[in-house]
Design a protein around this motif. Structure first.
Motif: not given
Length: 253
Positions: A136-143, A102-103, A109-112
């Motif tokens: 590297x593409x990440x998403x948080x809980x809200x998308x 994650x970042x 937090x944004x999950x990879x």
């Protein structure tokens, strides 16, 4: 596989990952010719942002005009060894990774989700491309999405990408599974100075609202690796877009 010109099927979860939709659309786009970047906005109503958007990516990164800020604004990169499935989706080679990396941006937090490649680089520095670029593409809980861009400079010698390149799927639709965990940190420069700005997907539908972090220092990729990737995708970059009234920040980590 040679470059796809005029015949490519958009998968939104491919070069432009979006957790909001997983449908496969039958809209054809490419990086050249009548379905190339200058025509994306006219290929589908869903692609309107590619032409009308005011916060589009990629952009040029001129160091002398970026607004400097303190290291407190730097993102936290918390990557761990992963396994991955490599997929040739017709636009890029994409690695869908196992969870746990994650970042963190402003405490969120944004999950990879995945990483993929472009040739040449999409972002430029003072108008100059590097040989390739890794996203590297990440998403948080809200998308909501955040992307870390890593510029790849062609250089002879050792390369962190050797093992990965040995597995690259070369035909559209091909896949390769990597079951031995590998360290994502090997794909990042030691110096984490970074450009930050608000932007978009760099592929249709060019959705805006993404957080972009582009690391200032490049990593090395060998000339033979660049040539091998070019055999699969001759060109896979969107031209740079206007900054408009956005703020480009340079954070010294």
């Amino acid at each position: 596989m040679s470059v796809i010109v005029g015949v490519a099927t958009l998968t939104v979860v491919a070069t432009g990952f979006s957790p909001h939709t997983a449908e496969r659309e039958t809209v054809h786009w490419s990086y050249q010719g009548s379905t190339g970047p200058e025509h994306w906005a006219g290929l589908s109503e869903d692609f309107a942002a590619c032409g009308a958007g005011r916060e589009q990516s990629p952009i040029d990164l001129p160091e002398d005009t970026a607004v400097g800020t303190s290291s407190d604004e730097a993102i936290t990169i918390d990557y761990h060894p992963v396994t991955a499935k490599l997929v040739n989706n017709g636009h890029t080679v994409q690695a869908n990774v196992s969870p746990g990396s994650r970042i963190i941006i402003d405490g969120t937090p944004y999950e990879l989700q995945q990483f993929h490649f472009h040739l040449p680089s999409e972002h430029t520095e003072d108008g100059e491309h590097t040989a390739m670029e890794m996203h590297f593409v990440h998403a948080d809980e809200a998308g909501d999405l955040a992307v870390v861009g890593v510029l790849m400079e062609k250089e002879r010698g050792d390369s962190a990408f050797t093992d990965l390149w040995d597995r690259l799927p070369t035909e559209e639709g091909d896949e390769a599974q990597i079951n031995e965990p590998f360290d994502l940190a090997e794909f990042l420069p030691n110096d984490r100075d970074q450009y930050q700005y608000d932007g978009s997907l760099t592929t249709p539908p060019c959705t805006e609202g993404l957080k972009w972090i582009v690391l200032d220092d490049p990593v090395s990729v060998t000339p033979s690796q660049v040539a091998a990737y070019r055999e699969v995708f001759h060109r896979s970059n969107r031209p740079t877009q206007p900054l408009n009234d956005r703020v480009l920040t340079l954070v010294e980590d």
